[in-house]
Structures are given as structure tokens and as C-alpha cells.
Motif scaffolding. Sequence first.
Motif, PDB file in Angstrom:
ATOM      1  N   HIS A 146       0.808  -1.212   0.000  1.00 40.64           N
ATOM      2  CA  HIS A 146       0.000   0.000   0.000  1.00 40.64           C
ATOM      3  C   HIS A 146       0.850   1.274   0.000  1.00 40.64           C
ATOM      4  CE1 HIS A 146      -3.542   2.457   0.465  1.00 40.64           C
ATOM      5  NE2 HIS A 146      -2.832   3.189   1.309  1.00 40.64           N
ATOM      6  N   TRP A 147       1.835   1.341   0.867  1.00 40.55           N
ATOM      7  CA  TRP A 147       2.562   2.599   1.063  1.00 40.55           C
ATOM      8  C   TRP A 147       3.774   2.750   0.161  1.00 40.55           C
ATOM      9  CZ3 TRP A 147      -0.419   5.909   3.183  1.00 40.55           C
ATOM     10  CH2 TRP A 147      -1.312   5.544   4.177  1.00 40.55           C
ATOM     11  N   LYS A 148       4.263   1.677  -0.435  1.00 43.18           N
ATOM     12  CA  LYS A 148       5.445   1.743  -1.333  1.00 43.18           C
ATOM     13  C   LYS A 148       6.611   2.471  -0.653  1.00 43.18           C
ATOM     14  CE  LYS A 148       2.891   0.256  -4.898  1.00 43.18           C
ATOM     15  NZ  LYS A 148       1.934  -0.661  -4.326  1.00 43.18           N
ATOM     16  N   PRO A 149       7.035   1.953   0.499  1.00 41.86           N
ATOM     17  CA  PRO A 149       8.034   2.671   1.315  1.00 41.86           C
ATOM     18  C   PRO A 149       9.469   2.527   0.791  1.00 41.86           C
ATOM     19  CG  PRO A 149       7.576   0.554   2.300  1.00 41.86           C
ATOM     20  CD  PRO A 149       6.644   0.675   1.123  1.00 41.86           C
ATOM     21  N   GLN A 150      10.329   3.397   1.302  1.00 43.99           N
ATOM     22  CA  GLN A 150      11.764   3.270   1.093  1.00 43.99           C
ATOM     23  C   GLN A 150      12.402   2.462   2.226  1.00 43.99           C
ATOM     24  OE1 GLN A 150      10.438   6.549   0.417  1.00 43.99           O
ATOM     25  NE2 GLN A 150      10.546   6.085  -1.751  1.00 43.99           N
ATOM     26  N   GLN A 157      15.010  -1.188  14.089  1.00 45.08           N
ATOM     27  CA  GLN A 157      15.686  -0.157  13.290  1.00 45.08           C
ATOM     28  C   GLN A 157      15.081  -0.089  11.896  1.00 45.08           C
ATOM     29  OE1 GLN A 157      19.837  -0.992  12.672  1.00 45.08           O
ATOM     30  NE2 GLN A 157      19.487  -3.156  12.306  1.00 45.08           N
ATOM     31  N   TRP A 158      15.310   1.026  11.223  1.00 42.41           N
ATOM     32  CA  TRP A 158      14.846   1.195   9.860  1.00 42.41           C
ATOM     33  C   TRP A 158      15.861   0.573   8.910  1.00 42.41           C
ATOM     34  CZ3 TRP A 158      10.025   2.261   9.214  1.00 42.41           C
ATOM     35  CH2 TRP A 158       9.342   3.070  10.127  1.00 42.41           C
ATOM     36  N   ILE A 159      15.355  -0.235   7.984  1.00 49.30           N
ATOM     37  CA  ILE A 159      16.189  -0.905   6.987  1.00 49.30           C
ATOM     38  C   ILE A 159      15.736  -0.424   5.615  1.00 49.30           C
ATOM     39  CG2 ILE A 159      16.867  -3.142   6.001  1.00 49.30           C
ATOM     40  CD1 ILE A 159      17.742  -2.848   8.911  1.00 49.30           C
ATOM     41  N   GLU A 160      16.677   0.010   4.796  1.00 47.58           N
ATOM     42  CA  GLU A 160      16.331   0.480   3.454  1.00 47.58           C
ATOM     43  C   GLU A 160      15.961  -0.711   2.577  1.00 47.58           C
ATOM     44  OE1 GLU A 160      18.009   3.578   0.096  1.00 47.58           O
ATOM     45  OE2 GLU A 160      19.287   3.021   1.792  1.00 47.58           O
ATOM     46  N   LEU A 161      14.882  -0.517   1.817  1.00 47.20           N
ATOM     47  CA  LEU A 161      14.460  -1.584   0.872  1.00 47.20           C
ATOM     48  C   LEU A 161      15.280  -1.535  -0.394  1.00 47.20           C
ATOM     49  CD1 LEU A 161      10.580  -1.473   1.217  1.00 47.20           C
ATOM     50  CD2 LEU A 161      12.120  -3.226   2.044  1.00 47.20           C
TER      51      LEU A 161
END
Length: 161
Positions: A146-150, A157-161
Motif C-alpha cells: 500500500h505505502w510503497k516505502p523506502q 531499526q529502519w532498513i532500506e528496501l
Amino acid sequence: MNHYLDKIGVSWYRKENTLQECTEDFLIFLERLRRFDSNLGVLYKQGKSLQESVMHEVSFEYDYIKKLFCKTCNDQDYPDISFSFSIWNGNISEGEYIRLSTSLGKSQLGVNNSNCMLSMPYKGNLYTHYSNPDDYKQLQELFIDHWKPQYIWKRDQWIEL
């Protein structure tokens, strides 16, 4: 002993969005969430107490969601920082509640990225269901689709796609 279920979270940056765009997009997401799992389809506005919170079921209607984001804004307004709020499933049993938090509308990199986070329970029926890795992954994929995140939230932690 129960194992820990990581939050499901996604974060992205693109263009700024108006209140109308944020409201419409979040309503579509809520409907997708409700269709995915009916247990996630009844949510409540957070209040000053647990008792007050379960008295305010969230209406999946445009004007209601718009006012959760901003009570005084017009449809074409952009956020100063972001449009944000949190809602929850109303389960007052310790460890069985979920909270859905969102912050939408900003395009900057960093702490003001748009994001959507689902805090997971650590016991109860929803915990048991989403302890199955396949069920957890399907819910996470709904957020991603839905959100098509980065970025996605993984292991605190945040992990880059």
C-alpha cells in the motif's frame, strides 16, 4: 515464554501531500487492513483513559479521519510537520492491544518522513495468529504494497528496501 513480535512499520518520502490526499490514502489503507483481518477492522480513538478510549470507535469515513489528522485544516492544506494520529484495537488486557500510528504528508528525509507503524501484541489471539511467520509476513506485505516505502522496520531499526 512468548517470543517478541516486531512492530510492522514502513517509512517513505516523496512529495508533500494535502490533507485530502492523506485522508483518502489512509482510508483506503484502513479498508484494506479490515479486509485482510477483521480483527484489525474495529479501532478506537485514543483517549485520556482506557475507559474513555473504548467509547470512541473510529468511523471509516472521510470527515472523521480528516478530523483525526487535523480539526482546523482545509482539504488542500499541507502539514507544517505532518498529519498524524494513533488509534488502537481497544483491548484493555495487558499485552493484547495493538496500536496503529501514522504520520503523513511530509516529503523531507529524516525524522519527518511519512510513516505507518503497527505495534504488535505480546499475548492473546492476535499474538498467536501473527506469531506464525507466514501470517506476519502477509500483514507486513500489505503495508509495503500500500505505502510503497523506502524503509521497513526490522529488529528495532529502519532498513532500506
